[in-house]
Design a protein around this motif. Structure first.
Motif, PDB file in Angstrom:
ATOM      1  N   SER A 220       0.821  -1.208   0.000  1.00  0.00           N
ATOM      2  CA  SER A 220       0.000   0.000   0.000  1.00  0.00           C
ATOM      3  C   SER A 220       0.857   1.260   0.000  1.00  0.00           C
ATOM      4  O   SER A 220       0.371   2.334  -0.326  1.00  0.00           O
ATOM      5  CB  SER A 220      -0.934   0.005   1.210  1.00  0.00           C
ATOM      6  N   VAL A 221       2.132   1.114   0.374  1.00  0.00           N
ATOM      7  CA  VAL A 221       3.093   2.212   0.320  1.00  0.00           C
ATOM      8  C   VAL A 221       4.370   1.668  -0.307  1.00  0.00           C
ATOM      9  O   VAL A 221       4.870   0.624   0.106  1.00  0.00           O
ATOM     10  CB  VAL A 221       3.387   2.784   1.717  1.00  0.00           C
ATOM     11  N   THR A 290       5.557  12.342  -5.488  1.00  0.00           N
ATOM     12  CA  THR A 290       4.569  11.495  -4.830  1.00  0.00           C
ATOM     13  C   THR A 290       3.365  11.321  -5.746  1.00  0.00           C
ATOM     14  O   THR A 290       3.142  12.120  -6.667  1.00  0.00           O
ATOM     15  CB  THR A 290       4.115  12.106  -3.495  1.00  0.00           C
ATOM     16  N   SER A 292      -0.585   8.758  -6.181  1.00  0.00           N
ATOM     17  CA  SER A 292      -1.426   7.631  -5.784  1.00  0.00           C
ATOM     18  C   SER A 292      -1.751   6.783  -6.994  1.00  0.00           C
ATOM     19  O   SER A 292      -2.216   7.285  -8.021  1.00  0.00           O
ATOM     20  CB  SER A 292      -2.722   8.122  -5.133  1.00  0.00           C
ATOM     21  N   ILE A 294      -4.229   4.210  -8.411  1.00  0.00           N
ATOM     22  CA  ILE A 294      -5.626   3.901  -8.109  1.00  0.00           C
ATOM     23  C   ILE A 294      -6.096   2.776  -9.024  1.00  0.00           C
ATOM     24  O   ILE A 294      -5.903   2.835 -10.247  1.00  0.00           O
ATOM     25  CB  ILE A 294      -6.524   5.131  -8.295  1.00  0.00           C
ATOM     26  N   LEU A 309      -6.245   1.969  -3.537  1.00  0.00           N
ATOM     27  CA  LEU A 309      -5.110   2.810  -3.932  1.00  0.00           C
ATOM     28  C   LEU A 309      -3.878   2.458  -3.138  1.00  0.00           C
ATOM     29  O   LEU A 309      -3.943   1.875  -2.057  1.00  0.00           O
ATOM     30  CB  LEU A 309      -5.452   4.291  -3.804  1.00  0.00           C
ATOM     31  N   TYR A 311       0.107   4.324  -2.241  1.00  0.00           N
ATOM     32  CA  TYR A 311       0.840   5.585  -2.221  1.00  0.00           C
ATOM     33  C   TYR A 311       2.275   5.320  -2.646  1.00  0.00           C
ATOM     34  O   TYR A 311       2.917   4.371  -2.181  1.00  0.00           O
ATOM     35  CB  TYR A 311       0.800   6.179  -0.815  1.00  0.00           C
TER      36      TYR A 311
END
Length: 931
Positions: A220-221, A290, A292, A294, A309, A311
């Motif tokens: 997720s990151v 940076t 996102s 999606i 999503l 990051y």
């Protein structure tokens, strides 16, 4: 590289807490590894609950990630430590684990925190807490409640004997936002005859919503590390999991600078299935990047769509430098206090102070501050562009009291993203707006914004000379005012078609982008950007583009011919080779070139013929510039090997020679037989190219009497350089002698003809000289006269009168030539002198003003009335003199306007002509330089 979430965790003794760990294979160069073991020590254990991604066992591909869950179950109170150890074929990785446990004397909760994560399995919706009586007396469990309706507890817990357990089940119902709450468990205990009630709590969190329930992205990151700008960085693999029992159609949205590693992946997902896809880091701006990622999923049963999503973070490094002028150091850019509806502007100058090209990628501001920029193309070193910020505030009020409402203070930020090391450069914007009274105080603020359906596009492998399937990006006006798309530019290897010009609010337009790799590069991966300039708050924006290609069927060498510097009107030819890299013949269809360039097949096949497999040929390209400056062009070759012509960029610098030749005529005057005279012509290169191939030639009826004695031949004159050509006149017969000097060079206007004139006086004649020669030069400031001394000398006993006249060859404006005396009488032996004066100043009369009658009246007074006394006579004389001076200077006379001869070089011809007998004429030349 292992990532973990365990910090210092506080748990009740006997409780349990679970955290997700990610292991990413980011080895360089890319190499697959095998995970041999994963172990923990202390109160930490690895559990096998589903994570939605692959577990950390067995092979792990390059750029891929695996996941494991670790629980903390403290057995004793206090600070607890442990270690996670992952042993792989490429080495061992360790991570320190820490936690803290608190003891309890009555009730233990295991776990004392429930995290409802969007993961496969039932734990996403329902989890349990085990209650254990750790005391020596029975416990009574009261009604267990949660104040957040997203969490619903249920339990059969009533009375717990010592060491007995019971279970509390919590059901999570996701809503429109992530949820958090507390589970309250009242416990009553009787000890030593005294009854007390204590409330125990457990923390509850729901990390997903109804919108993303059932769809998961792992990790997720993702941190992509540091990569130089303009360079393709590392790749990370992501896992997308369908947590539902429905078939899903999937679309991925990528932010700028983070394109997909391969296109057309994860387009569908079967129930409970997973897919993996790569994401690249392509830094175009320096500093932190940076965005996102999606995933949009549409169930095939027409139920509500899902979304998940992740990051992403990267950092672009560079050595470029950018300076910004128009700012006060450490101060905001202030726009003052305009009234509502008025505007104020400030302009900043951006200069590339580095040694290489620099590109401004994004320029953004927030309303009521709007930016406009000329920074739409890369800046060469020392080049400058501008960003203009406009403050356009609206402040309406209905207040009608005598007290004036206070101005509203506005603050914003101008952000400049570039490939300079200082990026992003941020500038604080401030201003205040005085309100105006309006019948309606509704917010009149103008919002000018837009969105792009994608920030990055990835194209399938496309051969050089072919075109990919177009991909579409939609631009939507999300503001409240009309949006103007001012310009759109795209880098080589990509093309676009668009209907984006003017958009009303809520309307959209599209860009259809095609990957068209060219032969000017041999790189297998091609990157680029689509740059957009608008009048919105985001004045400059970009979309990242990436595609892969194979080797071209025909390879050019060189890939970008540069013809160097060529004179206008001249030509330069370069050979370019072509190699057929395929295993089959390639038929050539047509050669074409853009203006200033032409091509011939050379050894290459003519149109309609083929180049054999593996063979090479050479064609010739000629550059013939028609104007000065950088001249670019394109060579195109159509063949049956590609659907699009193969193109070759062409570059050349065009310069022009400009040879200034002075004077335009050489007049040697009178040269007696047996004597000689020498004059020179000056050649000066006033052009942008060197002058070469200089040659001088004398022709005409008396060419033998005019001999070149000083020459510029075979010299090269660089810009602003000069040389001289000298001619010596030696007459062999009396009378006027003529010839022509022809000068040729690389000047496009070449050749130039110079007239040569000389005279040999007959017996019984005279000679005319000026300052002792047949030509003379004087240099004076404008407004000063130039004088020349003439001498008329009789030869062979010449007697008679000689008339002297002056005529201009190259006259000076407002200059006048005079001779004194203009007639001289020769007695056969004695020379006579005369003087030529050329004035460089003249006057012009202005319109005379009307006479002043007050002064004129003085002259009508009867003198006898005022001259009786001496004092009266003196007064009268003073008045008369004053009247005369005033009348003829300021009132009744003429005022003059002086006119000066402008600076320059001028030429005059002095002619001496006998007035009796056979007409004899002699001449000399006067050169005048006015400074």
């Amino acid at each position: 590289r292992a990532g973990h979430c365990c910090g210092v965790l506080g748990l009740l003794l006997g409780a349990q807490l679970c955290r997700l760990f990610t292991l990413a294979n980011l080895l360089t160069p890319n190499t697959a590894v095998t995970i041999l073991s994963a172990t923990t020590t202390g109160d930490f254990k690895i559990i096998s609950n589903q994570t939605g991604g692959p577990s950390c066992t067995g092979p792990l591909a390059a750029t891929a990630s695996c996941f494991l869950q670790i629980t903390f179950s403290p057995t004793t109170p206090g600070q607890r430590t442990g270690t996670l150890t992952l042993t792989t074929t490429s080495g061992t990785i360790t991570s320190t684990l820490t936690g803290s446990a608190t003891s309890t004397t009555a009730l233990a909760l295991n776990p004392n925190q429930l995290d409802f994560n969007n993961v496969p399995g039932s734990t996403a919706l329902q989890q349990s807490i085990t209650l254990t009586n750790t005391s020596a007396t029975p416990l009574t469990i009261g009604a267990i409640v949660s104040l957040n309706p997203s969490f619903t507890p249920s339990s059969t817990c009533h009375t717990l004997a010592p060491s007995a357990t019971c279970t509390v089940t919590v059901t999570f119902t996701p809503g429109f936002a992530q949820a958090s709450g507390t589970l309250s468990i009242p416990v009553t205990q009787t000890l030593n005859g005294q009854t007390t009630t204590t409330s125990y709590t457990a923390t509850l969190t729901g990390t997903y919503t109804t919108q993303d329930a059932g769809l998961q992205i792992l990790p997720s990151v993702a941190n992509f590390g540091t990569t130089p700008t303009g360079t393709l960085g590392i790749t990370r693999q992501f896992t997308l999991t369908n947590l539902t029992a429905r078939q899903l159609a999937v679309a991925l949205t990528l932010p700028r600078q983070f394109p997909l590693g391969t296109p057309s992946v994860c387009t569908t997902l079967a129930p409970f299935a997973s897919c993996t896809f790569p994401v690249d880091y392509l830094p175009t701006t320096a500093g932190p990047a940076t965005g996102s990622l999606i995933a949009h999923a549409t169930p095939t049963d027409s139920s509500a769509p899902l979304q998940s999503l992740a990051y992403m973070l990267g950092y672009g490094s560079t050595t470029g430098t950018l300076s910004i002028a128009g700012l006060i150091p450490h101060a905001a850019l202030n726009f003052g206090l305009p009234t509502s509806g008025q505007t104020a502007q400030r302009t900043l100058s951006l200069t590339n102070t580095g040694t290489g090209p620099l590109t401004i990628r994004r320029v953004t501001a927030q309303p009521p501050f709007f930016a406009a920029t000329t920074c739409t193309t890369p800046l060469a070193p020392n080049a400058t562009c501008t960003v203009t910020v406009t403050y356009a505030p609206i402040n309406l009020t209905t207040q009608t009291t005598q007290t004036s409402p206070l101005p509203r203070a506005d603050i914003g930020t101008l952000t400049l993203e570039s490939d300079a090391a200082s990026s992003p450069d941020t500038i604080t914007l401030t201003g205040s707006v005085a309100p105006i009274t309006s019948a309606s105080a509704a917010d009149g603020a103008v919002l000018s914004t837009f969105t792009l359906s994608q920030g990055s596009l990835t194209f399938a492998n496309t051969g050089v000379g072919n075109a990919s399937t177009p991909q579409t990006i939609t631009l939507t006006n999300t503001g409240t005012t009309t949006l103007q798309i001012l310009s759109s530019t795209i880098t080589p290897d990509f093309t676009y078609l668009s209907n984006c010009t003017t958009l009303t609010p809520s309307s959209s337009c599209t860009y259809s982008i095609t990957f068209t790799p060219t032969a000017q590069s041999t790189a297998p991966t091609r990157t680029g950007t689509l740059q957009l300039t608008t009048d919105s708050a985001t004045a400059l924006d970009f979309i990242s583009l990436i595609g892969t290609t194979n080797s071209a069927p025909l390879i050019f060498s060189p890939t970008a011919p540069d013809f160097g510097t060529v004179n206008v009107g001249s030509s330069a030819t370069l050979p370019v080779s072509l190699t057929n890299t395929t295993g089959a013949p390639i038929t050539f269809a047509a050669y074409t070139t853009t203006p200033d360039y032409t091509s011939t097949p050379g050894t290459c096949p003519a149109p309609g013929s083929a180049l054999a497999a593996g063979s090479a040929c050479t064609f010739q390209i000629t550059f013939t510039p028609t104007a000065t400056g950088t001249r670019t062009g394109t060579f195109s070759l159509s063949t049956d090997a590609t659907t699009q012509p193969l193109t070759l960029p062409l570059t050349g610098q065009a310069v022009a020679s400009q040879l200034q030749i002075t004077p335009g005529e050489l007049n040697f005057g009178n040269v007696p037989l047996g004597s000689s005279a020498t004059l020179s012509v000056t050649l000066f290169n006033a052009g942008t190219a060197s002058v070469t191939n200089i040659a001088a030639l004398v022709s005409g009826p008396n060419l033998a009497e005019f001999v070149i004695t000083g020459n510029c031949s075979n010299q090269t004159l660089s810009r602003n350089q000069g040389c001289t050509v000298s001619i010596t006149f030696t007459p062999t017969a009396a009378g006027q002698r003529n010839a022509t000097l022809t000068l040729t060079s690389s000047d496009p206007s070449s050749p130039t003809a110079i007239t040569l004139i000389g005279t040999a006086p007959s017996p019984g004649t005279f000679t005319l000289t000026v300052n002792g020669a047949f030509t003379a030069t004087a240099s004076v400031p404008s407004g000063s006269p130039a004088t020349y001394a003439l001498l008329i000398t009789p030869l062979n006993g010449f007697t008679g009168t000689v008339a002297l006249t002056c005529s201009p060859i190259n006259p000076g404006t407002y200059a006048a030539c005079s001779i004194n005396p203009s007639l001289v009488v020769l007695n056969g032996t004695t020379p006579q002198a005369s003087t030529v004066t050329i004035t460089t100043l003249t006057t012009a009369a202005l319109e005379p003003p009307t006479h002043n009658p007050a002064y004129l009246a003085l002259f009508g007074l009867p003198l006898r009335l005022i001259i009786r006394r001496r004092r009266a006579r003196q007064l009268l004389l003073a008045l008369i003199l004053t009247a005369i001076a005033t009348t003829f200077t300021g009132c009744g006379g003429k005022s003059t306007n002086l006119r000066y001869t402008p600076a320059g070089t001028y030429q005059y011809l002095i002619t001496g002509t006998s007035t009796n007998g056979t007409t004899i004429t002699q001449t000399v030349t006067l050169n005048l330089t006015v400074k």
